[in-house]
Design an enzyme around this catalytic site. Structure first.
Site, mmCIF file in Angstrom:
data_model
loop_
_atom_site.group_PDB
_atom_site.id
_atom_site.type_symbol
_atom_site.label_atom_id
_atom_site.label_comp_id
_atom_site.label_asym_id
_atom_site.label_seq_id
_atom_site.Cartn_x
_atom_site.Cartn_y
_atom_site.Cartn_z
ATOM 1 N N ASP A 96 69.651 90.227 -86.752
ATOM 2 C CA ASP A 96 70.418 88.981 -86.794
ATOM 3 C C ASP A 96 71.139 88.757 -85.474
ATOM 4 O O ASP A 96 71.101 89.602 -84.583
ATOM 5 C CB ASP A 96 71.332 88.910 -88.027
ATOM 6 N N ASP A 258 73.771 93.001 -97.488
ATOM 7 C CA ASP A 258 74.182 94.052 -96.563
ATOM 8 C C ASP A 258 75.680 94.246 -96.689
ATOM 9 O O ASP A 258 76.408 93.319 -97.055
ATOM 10 C CB ASP A 258 73.791 93.706 -95.122
#
Ligand SMILES: [Zn+2]
Length: 416
Positions: A96, A258
């Site tokens: 990311d 996450d």
């Protein structure tokens, strides 16, 4: 439910000597230190999430040296993290951009091609589209029509960024699974995000900006999203802090999330530092006189005597280790810990320490960290012990997660 652990280069040195507190002079960090998936008999997560901002050091988020960054680019994410050495499973990888690190800038500092170069160059399985965080949660704004124009602007910017990212993935025939990011300030705006990202062609969508939300607010948003979500669309929750609720999210199409919470609680929480399957315990604080900046400042200011501090530190460590061997009573260990707390001007925690010392949970854990470190894992002191406790928590959290999901699956099948 897949659990991704966000990397911030937290490793332990398996050769660390708890008694001398010294590293071997031959220690080489990159070669010798170990990630959680290398320490436990089975990786305590499904995959890792790696942020470009942490690697590049954008917005002060950097955790990589120049040498490490080059090594990651050279070896790729699987080689750098030694993922294929992990026994039993193929760990997955997601990249990311680290949107929080550039949230204050008017636009993200990367182009779609730069981000794809990073994802493809490192060999990630999945990559999160470039996004820009919307700060604020105000469901009533939809009713009153008083939405902050900055939120609406970022909402639209996110769709443009998501469209460009997906177009570049297609043009480049990228092997990366593209993950869109839904942002919003209300259940309706999150649902709108998911609907439009699906229309663009995204099959996997991360729910962004939910870190500060309460569990019920997250569920309300997921309920709104459920009305527009295609059956095959998978949701990922970014940055979950209330991990005990994760199984409740599974029914809303959430297939992955996450979280750093199990790891960070080991040394950031006031008292929930050590997980067991059914409870959390406080770690026993015995800071290093020589390595603790607060204690050193007190010694320099003449508020405490260095020799006395060293004596209290030594007595507390000795007492806790003796208790572990069955050679010291709970009351005596408690007294030694309290004496050190009082010397430092800290409020003693007799009740929560008494519970830890009485139950001795580290003796009942079969994880490799606790088997190797014993009582040292329970001592709140220095990075090697504190990170080990974090690694233990990841192991237990993964067990809790599997247990929760098995239990909810049992309930579902029983109901059917
Ligand atoms: Zn353990």
């Amino acid at each position: 439910m897949d659990f991704y652990f966000p990397d911030s280069q937290d490793q332990i040195n398996p050769m660390f000597d708890f008694i001398t507190e010294e590293r071997s002079p031959y220690h080489v960090r990159q070669r010798d230190d170990r990630y959680p998936h290398e320490v436990h008999s089975k990786p305590p997560y499904t995959g890792i999430l790696v942020s470009k901002a942490i690697i590049d050091g954008v917005g002060g988020a950097g955790k990589y040296t120049v040498a490490q960054r080059h090594r990651l680019y050279r070896l790729g994410v699987r080689g750098f993290f030694r993922l294929d050495d992990a026994p039993g499973v193929r760990l997955r990888t997601m990249g990311d951009c680290g949107a929080f690190s550039y949230a204050a800038q008017p636009t993200p500092p990367y182009s779609a091609d730069e981000v794809l170069d990073f994802y493809e160059g490192c060999g990630f399985d999945a990559g999160i589209a470039i996004d820009h965080v919307i700060f604020g949660y105000a469901p009533e704004a939809d009713e009153t029509g008083e939405c902050d124009p900055a939120w609406v602007e970022r909402h639209e910017l996110n769709f443009r960024l998501a469209e460009e990212f997906l177009n570049r993935c297609r043009t480049r025939q990228s092997h990366i699974q593209p993950v869109g990011v839904a942002h919003g300030w209300s259940p309706a705006s999150y649902a709108e995000s998911v609907r439009r990202l699906q229309d663009l062609g995204y099959k996997r969508i991360a729910m962004g900006g939910m870190v500060p939300l309460k569990t019920m607010q997250i569920i309300t948003c997921l309920e709104a999203v459920a009305d527009v979500r295609d059956a095959e669309t998978e949701l990922h929750l970014l940055g979950v802090t209330r991990t005990e609720q994760v199984s409740a999210f599974a029914g809303y199409g959430v297939t992955s999330f996450d979280s750093t919470a199990p790891f960070r609680q080991a040394f950031k929480d006031d008292k929930d530092n050590y997980y067991t399957r059914t409870s959390n315990y406080a770690a026993l604080r015995v800071p290093q006189v020589d390595g603790n900046t607060r204690l050193q400042a007190m010694i320099r200011a003449g508020r405490i005597d260095q020799a006395e501090a060293r004596g209290c530190e030594r007595a507390a460590l000795d007492a806790v280790r003796a208790l572990d061997r069955g050679e010291c009573s709970v009351l005596d260990a408690l007294a030694a810990l309290e004496a050190y707390d009082i010397l430092q001007g800290r409020k003693p925690l007799p009740e929560i320490y008494r519970r830890t010392l009485t139950d001795r949970p580290w003796k009942n854990c079969n994880c490799k960290v606790c088997r190797a470190a014993g009582v040292e894992v329970m001592i709140f002191r220095g990075t090697e012990r504190n990170k080990r406790r974090g690694f233990h928590n990841l192991f237990v959290f993964n067990q809790r997660l599997q247990g929760h999901l098995a239990a909810s699956h049992d309930r579902t099948t029983t109901a059917i």
